[in-house]
Each structure stands twice: as C-alpha cells, then as structure tokens.
Design a protein around this motif. Structure first.
Motif, PDB file in Angstrom:
ATOM      1  N   PHE A 110     -28.441 -39.430  18.674  1.00 24.76           N
ATOM      2  CA  PHE A 110     -28.431 -40.243  19.887  1.00 24.76           C
ATOM      3  C   PHE A 110     -29.781 -40.886  20.176  1.00 24.76           C
ATOM      4  N   VAL A 111     -30.868 -40.284  19.731  1.00 23.89           N
ATOM      5  CA  VAL A 111     -32.181 -40.906  19.908  1.00 23.89           C
ATOM      6  C   VAL A 111     -32.271 -42.175  19.063  1.00 23.89           C
ATOM      7  N   ALA A 112     -31.829 -42.082  17.821  1.00 26.79           N
ATOM      8  CA  ALA A 112     -31.827 -43.263  16.950  1.00 26.79           C
ATOM      9  C   ALA A 112     -30.864 -44.321  17.469  1.00 26.79           C
ATOM     10  N   LEU A 113     -29.713 -43.880  17.996  1.00 26.68           N
ATOM     11  CA  LEU A 113     -28.738 -44.830  18.530  1.00 26.68           C
ATOM     12  C   LEU A 113     -29.309 -45.581  19.721  1.00 26.68           C
ATOM     13  N   GLN A 114     -29.975 -44.879  20.619  1.00 32.90           N
ATOM     14  CA  GLN A 114     -30.577 -45.547  21.774  1.00 32.90           C
ATOM     15  C   GLN A 114     -31.621 -46.571  21.334  1.00 32.90           C
ATOM     16  N   ALA A 115     -32.425 -46.210  20.357  1.00 37.35           N
ATOM     17  CA  ALA A 115     -33.454 -47.133  19.874  1.00 37.35           C
ATOM     18  C   ALA A 115     -32.819 -48.383  19.272  1.00 37.35           C
ATOM     19  N   ALA A 116     -31.757 -48.205  18.483  1.00 36.18           N
ATOM     20  CA  ALA A 116     -31.101 -49.342  17.841  1.00 36.18           C
ATOM     21  C   ALA A 116     -30.420 -50.237  18.868  1.00 36.18           C
ATOM     22  N   LEU A 117     -29.740 -49.637  19.845  1.00 33.73           N
ATOM     23  CA  LEU A 117     -29.043 -50.431  20.860  1.00 33.73           C
ATOM     24  C   LEU A 117     -30.017 -51.153  21.780  1.00 33.73           C
ATOM     25  N   THR A 118     -31.182 -50.564  22.010  1.00 35.32           N
ATOM     26  CA  THR A 118     -32.203 -51.218  22.826  1.00 35.32           C
ATOM     27  C   THR A 118     -32.775 -52.426  22.101  1.00 35.32           C
ATOM     28  N   GLN A 172     -29.320 -56.180  20.896  1.00 34.56           N
ATOM     29  CA  GLN A 172     -28.402 -56.344  22.013  1.00 34.56           C
ATOM     30  C   GLN A 172     -26.967 -56.662  21.598  1.00 34.56           C
ATOM     31  N   SER A 173     -26.783 -57.208  20.395  1.00 29.81           N
ATOM     32  CA  SER A 173     -25.427 -57.532  19.952  1.00 29.81           C
ATOM     33  C   SER A 173     -24.721 -56.343  19.313  1.00 29.81           C
ATOM     34  N   LEU A 174     -25.472 -55.298  18.970  1.00 31.44           N
ATOM     35  CA  LEU A 174     -24.867 -54.051  18.512  1.00 31.44           C
ATOM     36  C   LEU A 174     -24.294 -53.347  19.727  1.00 31.44           C
ATOM     37  N   ARG A 175     -23.082 -52.755  19.576  1.00 29.92           N
ATOM     38  CA  ARG A 175     -22.426 -52.165  20.740  1.00 29.92           C
ATOM     39  C   ARG A 175     -21.874 -50.784  20.399  1.00 29.92           C
ATOM     40  N   ALA A 176     -21.644 -49.985  21.452  1.00 30.79           N
ATOM     41  CA  ALA A 176     -21.094 -48.644  21.238  1.00 30.79           C
ATOM     42  C   ALA A 176     -20.184 -48.267  22.395  1.00 30.79           C
ATOM     43  N   VAL A 177     -19.037 -47.701  22.055  1.00 29.01           N
ATOM     44  CA  VAL A 177     -18.170 -47.047  23.037  1.00 29.01           C
ATOM     45  C   VAL A 177     -18.385 -45.550  22.848  1.00 29.01           C
ATOM     46  N   LEU A 178     -18.937 -44.886  23.870  1.00 28.70           N
ATOM     47  CA  LEU A 178     -19.322 -43.482  23.751  1.00 28.70           C
ATOM     48  C   LEU A 178     -18.471 -42.622  24.680  1.00 28.70           C
ATOM     49  N   ASP A 179     -17.671 -41.764  24.083  1.00 26.38           N
ATOM     50  CA  ASP A 179     -16.815 -40.833  24.814  1.00 26.38           C
ATOM     51  C   ASP A 179     -17.204 -39.385  24.506  1.00 26.38           C
ATOM     52  N   SER A 199     -29.697 -38.953  27.703  1.00 32.30           N
ATOM     53  CA  SER A 199     -30.672 -39.719  28.474  1.00 32.30           C
ATOM     54  C   SER A 199     -29.968 -40.817  29.286  1.00 32.30           C
ATOM     55  N   PRO A 200     -30.188 -40.875  30.612  1.00 32.42           N
ATOM     56  CA  PRO A 200     -29.536 -41.918  31.412  1.00 32.42           C
ATOM     57  C   PRO A 200     -29.860 -43.326  30.926  1.00 32.42           C
ATOM     58  N   THR A 201     -30.996 -43.492  30.285  1.00 34.96           N
ATOM     59  CA  THR A 201     -31.377 -44.818  29.794  1.00 34.96           C
ATOM     60  C   THR A 201     -30.354 -45.363  28.819  1.00 34.96           C
ATOM     61  N   LEU A 202     -29.812 -44.503  27.963  1.00 39.81           N
ATOM     62  CA  LEU A 202     -28.816 -44.944  26.990  1.00 39.81           C
ATOM     63  C   LEU A 202     -27.571 -45.463  27.690  1.00 39.81           C
ATOM     64  N   THR A 203     -27.097 -44.755  28.699  1.00 40.54           N
ATOM     65  CA  THR A 203     -25.848 -45.130  29.356  1.00 40.54           C
ATOM     66  C   THR A 203     -25.979 -46.401  30.178  1.00 40.54           C
ATOM     67  N   GLN A 204     -27.202 -46.760  30.531  1.00 39.78           N
ATOM     68  CA  GLN A 204     -27.425 -47.944  31.359  1.00 39.78           C
ATOM     69  C   GLN A 204     -27.637 -49.214  30.541  1.00 39.78           C
ATOM     70  N   LEU A 205     -27.651 -49.087  29.228  1.00 41.35           N
ATOM     71  CA  LEU A 205     -27.812 -50.280  28.394  1.00 41.35           C
ATOM     72  C   LEU A 205     -26.571 -51.161  28.518  1.00 41.35           C
ATOM     73  N   PRO A 206     -26.739 -52.481  28.543  1.00 40.95           N
ATOM     74  CA  PRO A 206     -25.585 -53.379  28.725  1.00 40.95           C
ATOM     75  C   PRO A 206     -24.614 -53.382  27.548  1.00 40.95           C
ATOM     76  N   ASN A 207     -25.050 -52.909  26.388  1.00 37.42           N
ATOM     77  CA  ASN A 207     -24.188 -52.899  25.204  1.00 37.42           C
ATOM     78  C   ASN A 207     -23.601 -51.519  24.932  1.00 37.42           C
ATOM     79  N   VAL A 208     -23.589 -50.654  25.957  1.00 33.41           N
ATOM     80  CA  VAL A 208     -22.982 -49.323  25.850  1.00 33.41           C
ATOM     81  C   VAL A 208     -21.869 -49.205  26.876  1.00 33.41           C
TER      82      VAL A 208
END
Length: 286
Positions: A182-190, A193-200, A226-235
């Motif tokens: 999830f740390v790597a995922l947050q870095a990549a999504l940040t 911006q065109s990369l996206r994730a549906v996280l359940d 991390s709340p930062t990940l969930t607040q990204l517009p592409n998540v």
C-alpha cells in the motif's frame, strides 16, 4: 465474531464470555456463494470505472439545470465520451476459483480477457481467455484493468515494480490486502493521476485480512490505511463489501439469533471460537 478474517482480540474479551462466529455457513454452498460474489464485485467495479455514472450525473446536473444553461456545460464530446467493456483488456492475476469467476463474466460481456497463474498447465487455453500463462509482467503491460485474485498470502505482488509496468491509465482492483504494497500504491497513485484503484480491502484496522483490530473495548483503535491514500481523486475506497450482500447479513443474523436461543435453552452453541472459562452464562456474538 463477524468472520474469521475480521477477528476481535480475544484476549481483550472477559473470560466469562464465549465467542462465536456468526457468518460461517455450511459448505459447499457458502464457498461457492462467496467466490461468486467476488467475481460479481470485480465486474461492478469495472463498470463503475468505465462509465462513471455518479461523476457524470453530478456534472450534468450542475450545468444543464443552471440559470444560464447550457453555457457552462462541457462539450458533448467530453461529457459523454467513454470506453466500452468490449474495448478493454481485463487481466486477471491469479487464475483460480475467484479468477475464473471474473474471467467468465467479463468475457461474456465482450471484454478481451487474459490471465496468469503460478503453475501450469497453461494449455489448452480456457475458452474465455485470449491467453493464460505464468507471465505476470506481460499481463501488467497489456491490461487496461488488473484484477488481482491471487491469495493474500502471496505478499506484495503489487509493488513499485509491478505498478511501473502497468499502463499509465490502468485500473487496479485487488481482492486481498496482502497482495498489495500500500505504500508503493499510494506513491504511484500520487504521481500518476490517470492510474486508478478501487480498494475494498485494507492492511490495517478492523478491515485487515489477518490481524484485525476492531477498536475498544476489544481491540485498539486503528485506521484501515493512511488517510492520504483514501483522499486521492483516483482512489475509490469501499468498506469491505465484496462478499457481504443482503443474503449474507440475513443468514448471519439468523445464525447469531439461533446461538442466543440455544444459550437461553441451555443447548450447545454453534461455531465456537473460544469457550467461556468462568462460570457465567455470557456469550459475545459480534
């Protein structure tokens, strides 16, 4: 206790209470039902991303019914443009029972579907797939949508290297939290911006697959990630709903009620996780 994968910390529960699990239903029906639900969830996530009804509806309402309508509406070419399911390649990373549920559904809807698994045989290729192999890198490069159905015990399958291999505008849908860094995922999504994730699924808190902590009084307070990940517009963050529909909760409530009735009547409880160790008739059904 709501499922073995959302456990409470039993050491925090008084010894006067027995702990029972209320959502274990008889095999083989439960197993087939749960796997089917995961396949359907992946399809729903793909449709949500492909069509974006909620976002498009909000944008339409904000402009089309304004006092100066349609002065501030986007051009039709951008307001309505979208891909179709038949125009995307869906890659299923981990072609097992869950993966098969995803591939058969997406192929039936017209998608181009490819898949990988750890061990062969890889031929003959299943009818719903264009190819099946052990080449995860090829799948990551080709797929518009990557659905990770490998078990969570395969740790960090989605990491910085695999994320770099994915298309710039790919969609990621993991089914188990253990397979994701999830740390790597947050870095990549940040960064992308065109990369996206549906996280359940989530690595911490009451949503953790393996060591959930569901809050006081029977565990520590903890965030899912991390709340930062969930607040990204592409998540698109979700509360672990893939396997929990109306039938699930109705069946779970019925089983919890039957245990309470058994307790009142002095009969054995079902699906005991831990017996009470002191002489008080208390049962904790969570």
């Amino acid at each position: 206790q709501s499922a073995s994968w959302y456990p409470i910390e039993s050491s925090a529960v008084p010894e006067t209470a027995a702990i029972t699990n209320f959502d274990i239903w008889p095999d083989p029906w439960f197993q087939n039902y749960s796997v089917s639900n995961l396949g359907e969830f992946a399809v729903a996530a793909i449709f949500h991303d492909t069509y974006g009804f909620a976002h498009r509806s909000k944008a339409f309402l904000n402009c089309a019914f304004a006092a100066d309508a349609p002065a501030h509406c986007d051009a039709a070419s951008s307001a309505t443009e979208h891909k179709t399911i038949s125009a995307i390649t869906v890659g299923v990373l981990g072609y097992g029972r869950i993966g098969h549920q995803v591939t058969t559904r997406m192929a039936a809807l017209g998608a181009d579907v490819v898949a990988t698994k750890h061990h062969g045989p890889f031929e003959p290729t299943p009818p719903e797939l264009r190819w099946l192999s052990g080449d995860n890198d090829r799948l990551l490069r080709e797929a518009d949508v990557v659905v990770v159905t490998a078990p969570g015990s395969v740790r960090n399958l989605i990491n910085s290297t695999s994320l770099d291999l994915m298309k710039e505008d790919a969609l990621l849908i993991p089914i188990a939290s253990g397979s994701v860094d999830f740390v790597a995922l947050q870095a990549a999504l940040t960064k992308r911006q065109s990369l996206r994730a549906v996280l359940d699924v989530w690595p911490s808190g009451c949503w953790d697959d393996e060591s959930a902590s569901c809050g006081p009084p029977y565990g520590k307070a903890d965030w899912p990630v991390s709340p930062t990940l969930t607040q990204l517009p592409n998540v698109f963050p979700l509360p672990g709903m893939a396997m929990r529909d109306t039938r699930f909760w109705q069946g779970s409530a019925a089983l919890a009620a039957s245990n309470l009735q058994a307790l009142l009547n002095g009969k054995p409880l079902q699906h005991i996780v831990r017996n009470a160790t002191k002489k008080e008739d208390v049962v904790l059904t969570i």
